[in-house]
Scaffold this motif. Structure first.
Motif, PDB file in Angstrom:
ATOM      1  N   LEU A 503       0.874  -1.179   0.000  1.00 44.12           N
ATOM      2  CA  LEU A 503       0.000   0.000   0.000  1.00 44.12           C
ATOM      3  C   LEU A 503       0.909   1.226   0.000  1.00 44.12           C
ATOM      4  CD1 LEU A 503      -3.168   0.472   2.132  1.00 44.12           C
ATOM      5  CD2 LEU A 503      -1.393   2.221   2.281  1.00 44.12           C
ATOM      6  N   CYS A 504       0.648   2.194  -0.903  1.00 38.22           N
ATOM      7  CA  CYS A 504       1.568   3.333  -0.959  1.00 38.22           C
ATOM      8  C   CYS A 504       0.862   4.684  -0.886  1.00 38.22           C
ATOM      9  CB  CYS A 504       2.446   3.255  -2.207  1.00 38.22           C
ATOM     10  SG  CYS A 504       1.511   3.272  -3.734  1.00 38.22           S
ATOM     11  N   GLY A 505      -0.417   4.689  -0.513  1.00 44.09           N
ATOM     12  CA  GLY A 505      -1.119   5.966  -0.342  1.00 44.09           C
ATOM     13  C   GLY A 505      -0.856   6.537   1.050  1.00 44.09           C
ATOM     14  N   GLU A 506      -1.350   7.737   1.278  1.00 43.87           N
ATOM     15  CA  GLU A 506      -1.113   8.426   2.553  1.00 43.87           C
ATOM     16  C   GLU A 506      -1.692   7.686   3.758  1.00 43.87           C
ATOM     17  OE1 GLU A 506       0.805  11.142   3.303  1.00 43.87           O
ATOM     18  OE2 GLU A 506       1.429  10.672   1.263  1.00 43.87           O
ATOM     19  N   MET A 507      -2.644   6.803   3.524  1.00 41.78           N
ATOM     20  CA  MET A 507      -3.246   6.072   4.641  1.00 41.78           C
ATOM     21  C   MET A 507      -2.176   5.277   5.392  1.00 41.78           C
ATOM     22  SD  MET A 507      -6.651   3.788   4.409  1.00 41.78           S
ATOM     23  CE  MET A 507      -7.422   3.031   5.833  1.00 41.78           C
ATOM     24  N   GLY A 508      -1.145   4.822   4.675  1.00 43.64           N
ATOM     25  CA  GLY A 508      -0.058   4.075   5.298  1.00 43.64           C
ATOM     26  C   GLY A 508       0.803   4.947   6.201  1.00 43.64           C
ATOM     27  N   ALA A 509       0.669   6.277   6.048  1.00 43.91           N
ATOM     28  CA  ALA A 509       1.463   7.192   6.872  1.00 43.91           C
ATOM     29  C   ALA A 509       0.650   7.674   8.065  1.00 43.91           C
ATOM     30  CB  ALA A 509       1.895   8.390   6.029  1.00 43.91           C
ATOM     31  N   ASP A 510      -0.582   7.181   8.183  1.00 39.03           N
ATOM     32  CA  ASP A 510      -1.430   7.608   9.295  1.00 39.03           C
ATOM     33  C   ASP A 510      -1.304   6.599  10.442  1.00 39.03           C
ATOM     34  OD1 ASP A 510      -3.322   8.325  11.083  1.00 39.03           O
ATOM     35  OD2 ASP A 510      -5.037   8.140   9.734  1.00 39.03           O
ATOM     36  N   PRO A 511      -0.654   7.010  11.538  1.00 35.34           N
ATOM     37  CA  PRO A 511      -0.432   6.058  12.632  1.00 35.34           C
ATOM     38  C   PRO A 511      -1.732   5.442  13.158  1.00 35.34           C
ATOM     39  CG  PRO A 511       0.744   8.120  13.017  1.00 35.34           C
ATOM     40  CD  PRO A 511      -0.127   8.339  11.821  1.00 35.34           C
ATOM     41  N   PHE A 512      -2.852   6.170  13.037  1.00 37.86           N
ATOM     42  CA  PHE A 512      -4.132   5.634  13.514  1.00 37.86           C
ATOM     43  C   PHE A 512      -4.640   4.507  12.616  1.00 37.86           C
ATOM     44  CE2 PHE A 512      -3.929   9.885  15.259  1.00 37.86           C
ATOM     45  CZ  PHE A 512      -4.269   9.666  16.577  1.00 37.86           C
ATOM     46  N   ALA A 513      -4.258   4.574  11.321  1.00 35.79           N
ATOM     47  CA  ALA A 513      -4.780   3.586  10.372  1.00 35.79           C
ATOM     48  C   ALA A 513      -3.944   2.312  10.336  1.00 35.79           C
ATOM     49  CB  ALA A 513      -4.824   4.201   8.968  1.00 35.79           C
ATOM     50  N   VAL A 514      -2.667   2.428  10.747  1.00 35.80           N
ATOM     51  CA  VAL A 514      -1.752   1.286  10.585  1.00 35.80           C
ATOM     52  C   VAL A 514      -2.227  -0.008  11.271  1.00 35.80           C
ATOM     53  CG1 VAL A 514       0.605   0.488  11.108  1.00 35.80           C
ATOM     54  CG2 VAL A 514       0.238   2.668   9.956  1.00 35.80           C
ATOM     55  N   PRO A 515      -2.728   0.062  12.547  1.00 33.15           N
ATOM     56  CA  PRO A 515      -3.194  -1.190  13.161  1.00 33.15           C
ATOM     57  C   PRO A 515      -4.291  -1.868  12.336  1.00 33.15           C
ATOM     58  CG  PRO A 515      -2.987   0.521  14.816  1.00 33.15           C
ATOM     59  CD  PRO A 515      -2.786   1.186  13.490  1.00 33.15           C
ATOM     60  N   LEU A 516      -5.174  -1.066  11.753  1.00 38.18           N
ATOM     61  CA  LEU A 516      -6.249  -1.646  10.946  1.00 38.18           C
ATOM     62  C   LEU A 516      -5.668  -2.319   9.702  1.00 38.18           C
ATOM     63  CD1 LEU A 516      -9.237  -2.066  10.244  1.00 38.18           C
ATOM     64  CD2 LEU A 516      -9.249   0.194   9.196  1.00 38.18           C
ATOM     65  N   LEU A 517      -4.710  -1.639   9.042  1.00 39.57           N
ATOM     66  CA  LEU A 517      -4.118  -2.204   7.827  1.00 39.57           C
ATOM     67  C   LEU A 517      -3.425  -3.530   8.124  1.00 39.57           C
ATOM     68  CD1 LEU A 517      -2.654   1.091   6.283  1.00 39.57           C
ATOM     69  CD2 LEU A 517      -4.741  -0.112   5.609  1.00 39.57           C
ATOM     70  N   VAL A 518      -2.722  -3.570   9.264  1.00 36.40           N
ATOM     71  CA  VAL A 518      -2.061  -4.819   9.654  1.00 36.40           C
ATOM     72  C   VAL A 518      -3.125  -5.885   9.919  1.00 36.40           C
ATOM     73  CG1 VAL A 518      -0.630  -5.924  11.443  1.00 36.40           C
ATOM     74  CG2 VAL A 518      -0.025  -3.647  10.578  1.00 36.40           C
ATOM     75  N   GLY A 519      -4.188  -5.492  10.592  1.00 41.83           N
ATOM     76  CA  GLY A 519      -5.261  -6.424  10.911  1.00 41.83           C
ATOM     77  C   GLY A 519      -5.974  -6.948   9.668  1.00 41.83           C
ATOM     78  N   LEU A 520      -5.983  -6.152   8.620  1.00 38.35           N
ATOM     79  CA  LEU A 520      -6.641  -6.589   7.376  1.00 38.35           C
ATOM     80  C   LEU A 520      -5.719  -7.493   6.561  1.00 38.35           C
ATOM     81  CD1 LEU A 520      -8.366  -3.237   6.256  1.00 38.35           C
ATOM     82  CD2 LEU A 520      -9.454  -5.220   7.335  1.00 38.35           C
ATOM     83  N   GLY A 521      -4.499  -7.692   7.049  1.00 32.67           N
ATOM     84  CA  GLY A 521      -3.594  -8.654   6.407  1.00 32.67           C
ATOM     85  C   GLY A 521      -2.436  -8.034   5.645  1.00 32.67           C
ATOM     86  N   LEU A 522      -2.319  -6.715   5.668  1.00 38.10           N
ATOM     87  CA  LEU A 522      -1.243  -6.062   4.916  1.00 38.10           C
ATOM     88  C   LEU A 522       0.129  -6.410   5.517  1.00 38.10           C
ATOM     89  CD1 LEU A 522      -1.238  -3.952   2.526  1.00 38.10           C
ATOM     90  CD2 LEU A 522      -0.567  -2.289   4.247  1.00 38.10           C
ATOM     91  N   GLU A 523       1.088  -6.764   4.655  1.00 36.21           N
ATOM     92  CA  GLU A 523       2.408  -7.129   5.181  1.00 36.21           C
ATOM     93  C   GLU A 523       3.510  -6.218   4.670  1.00 36.21           C
ATOM     94  OE1 GLU A 523       3.167 -11.546   5.634  1.00 36.21           O
ATOM     95  OE2 GLU A 523       1.327 -11.533   4.431  1.00 36.21           O
ATOM     96  N   SER A 524       3.105  -5.212   3.899  1.00 35.56           N
ATOM     97  CA  SER A 524       4.124  -4.312   3.358  1.00 35.56           C
ATOM     98  C   SER A 524       3.472  -2.964   3.075  1.00 35.56           C
ATOM     99  CB  SER A 524       4.657  -4.931   2.074  1.00 35.56           C
ATOM    100  OG  SER A 524       5.173  -3.955   1.237  1.00 35.56           O
ATOM    101  N   LEU A 525       4.128  -1.871   3.492  1.00 37.89           N
ATOM    102  CA  LEU A 525       3.573  -0.563   3.135  1.00 37.89           C
ATOM    103  C   LEU A 525       4.687   0.429   2.851  1.00 37.89           C
ATOM    104  CD1 LEU A 525       3.585   1.740   5.625  1.00 37.89           C
ATOM    105  CD2 LEU A 525       1.913   0.181   6.572  1.00 37.89           C
TER     106      LEU A 525
END
Ligand code: PEP
Ligand code: MG
Length: 583
Positions: A503-525
């Motif tokens: 994932l390379c959009g700004e959402m990956g730079a949002d510390p609040f969003a990161v736990p959700l992204l990890v929880g959704l299965g993301l392994e690289s940002l």
């Protein structure tokens, strides 16, 4: 006389991170009076010009070597470019001719001749050209000052915040020598060289304030917050206390982050997340390599060449891509082909009624095969060490992917015939940033080597909200249930067919969003390099199991408000003793 402001907060652009409290030093660049008196002795005037040009060159040489020490060769090159202007035979001979023909003071001729360039450049639409016009202006002032035999006012007190209309790169470097604490300017943007240099020198800066010079007096006490782009003039007790506390926290936090430098971005229960950086300007390269990036997840090539007047040729592109690939080796660099159109400048003056829905990204590239093939060839040639990936922007249909693959094959055949080196198996992937591509993630993953979710556009196109329009900015929601479900879908489908999903959009730079992204299965940002240490800290503070639960819960929620609240509560629980409110 203007009245002193008390506890006044003004807002600008956060150009270099950090918080400082110090006294203001007003750097009002003296406007050199230029006389247009007639001269009588032409030889003397010509001699004065030569002496002033020589002296300016000497000064710039000094600044250059100081900059090389402090910033390294690459970024110091700005001053080398300024020295070259002083050696430009056309400029020098025009100046001389005008002195001879018009019989005017050299300072007048220098001012009028160089102002022609700066005026033209300042009218340009591109921010880059506007910024460069300030660099040229800087040279003009230097020559005029030397014609008048005046010295640069560098003797300022230590530990001040410099407040000025506009900083030139040379000011930025020279002031850093006297331990300047911060920079505040009325003009300038994020891409100005001064802002880039401030970031490299680690000096907090807020730029583009417009009213700083009119509101701030010499010796006013200032707080500058380079994270939020805020300046407080003569703060009250409450503000001071609040910021002193933040500085204290920051200091401890920085030390903590430093300790993580060589540790992986690993959750408490052992899941490793790969952190890469986005690269917009080559100047960031050094910084990025040192800031926990394990490679580059997105090179915005259209930005890299923004300063070029025409499209860069194959050789120019090859050299730029190769420099990046060599620097990050053995890590990977993901080079995105030109994403021109939308809000980014088009190669022709085309007025589209709906540019974001128009001729943008892969659409334009496939219609301009010469341009596209030149870039593909340059990327392929830079891939000879097998650490380059190619990524396509704005993909909406499989036909676009297939056509691109055809062109890549053609380029490979040509290069092979020409005996040029390249990685035969260079990975080719796609940006998932349009709903049609997200919905068909499985098929897209099957026909490519990797996927990268571009949340900036995915949000814009899914929610029909212009990403740059202030009026609807409230509706631009990264936690909208449709976005969360799309991201989950893309990750799951990509993985099912064994493909890497990043994932390379700004959402990956949002510390609040990161736990959700990890929880959704993301392994690289991939995100801006400066935020990566903080993101690593967040990842090391959570466990995959609990984020998985969080992800499952959020996938069932029906409104943005609920998901947002869930994410903030989770973050605050996990990062309790840490740096909650700084970013
Ligand atoms: C995106 O759309 O999320 C993205 C990373 O690309 P850009 O911001 O360059 O459009
Ligand atoms: Mg995009």
């Amino acid at each position: 006389m203007k009245e002193r402001e008390i506890n006044t907060v003004i807002k600008g652009i956060a150009a270099a991170p950090g918080i400082v409290i110090a006294k203001a030093y007003i750097y009002a660049k003296e406007k050199e009076e230029v006389s247009n008196e007639a001269i009588t002795d032409i030889d003397e005037a010509l001699n004065n010009l030569e002496v002033a040009l020589e002296q300016s060159k000497k000064e710039l040489k000094k600044i250059f070597s100081l900059a090389v020490d402090k910033l390294g060769e690459k970024r110091a090159a700005i001053f080398e470019a300024q020295m070259m202007i002083l050696d430009d035979p056309i400029l020098v001979s025009t100046l001389k001719k005008r002195i001879q023909n018009e019989m005017k003071m050299p300072e007048f001729v220098v001012d009028s001749e160089i102002s022609k360039y700066t005026h033209l450049m300042s009218l340009a639409d591109e921010a880059y050209m506007k910024e460069r016009s300030h660099d040229i202006e800087d040279i003009k002032h230097r020559i005029i000052r030397n014609l008048k035999k005046k010295k640069w006012r560098s003797r300022i007190a230590n530990d001040v915040i410099v407040v000025t209309t506009n900083l030139s790169p040379s000011d930025t470097v020279l002031f850093s020598r006297v331990n300047v604490k911060g920079y505040v300017t009325d003009f300038g943007g994020l891409t100005s060289h001064a802002a880039i240099l401030a970031r490299s020198l680690n000096i907090p800066a807020v730029v583009g304030l417009h009213n700083a010079m009119s509101k701030i007096h010499e010796d006013d006490e200032l707080i500058i917050d380079g994270y939020k782009g805020v300046v407080v003039i003569n703060p009250d007790e409450k503000h001071l206390k609040e910021y002193l506390k933040k500085i204290d926290k920051l200091h401890n936090y920085d030390e903590e982050l430093n300790k993580l430098k060589d540790l992986p971005a690993e959750t408490r229960d052992g899941r490793i997340i790969q952190l890469e950086a986005n690269l917009d300007l080559t100047e960031e390269l050094e910084y990025l390599v040192h800031n926990c990036a394990q490679g580059i997840g997105l090179v915005r090539t259209e930005q890299l060449f923004q300063q070029s007047e025409a499209f860069p040729d194959e050789e120019e592109q090859f050299l730029a891509y190769k420099e990046i690939a060599d620097k990050v080796y053995p890590n990977y660099v993901t080079i995105r082909t030109f994403d021109i159109g939308g809000d980014k400048v088009l190669p022709v003056d085309l007025k589209e009624p709906n540019p974001f829905l128009g001729w943008r990204g892969i659409r334009l590239l496939l219609d301009s095969t010469d341009l596209f093939k030149t870039q593909i060839r340059a990327i392929l040639r830079a891939s000879s060490h097998k650490n380059v990936r190619l990524m396509i922007p704005m993909v909406t249909s499989l036909e676009e992917v297939r056509e691109t693959h055809k062109l890549i094959d053609e380029c490979k055949k040509e290069l092979h015939k020409e005996g040029k080196q390249f990685d035969k198996h260079m990975q080719v992937g796609l940006m998932i940033e349009i709903p049609s591509a997200a919905a068909m993630a499985k098929e897209f993953a099957e026909e490519s080597d990797f996927l990268s979710i571009g949340t900036n556009d995915l949000i814009q196109y899914t929610l029909a909200v212009d990403r740059g329009n202030e009026i609807v900015s409230k509706l631009y929601q990264e936690f909208h249930p449709a976005i969360v479900r799309f991201i989950h879908h893309v990750i799951t489908e990509g993985k099912k067919v064994g493909k890497r999903v990043s994932l390379c959009g700004e959402m990956g730079a949002d510390p609040f969003a990161v736990p959700l992204l990890v929880g959704l299965g993301l392994e690289s940002l991939s995100a801006s390099a400066s935020i990566l240490p903080h993101i690593k800290k967040v990842i090391r503070s959570i466990s995959y199991d609990e984020t998985k639960e969080l992800g499952e819960k959020c996938l069932k929620l029906k409104t943005e408000k609920e998901i947002n609240a869930e994410m903030h509560a989770f973050y605050n629980r996990k990062m309790q003793d840490q740096i909650k409110n700084l970013y």
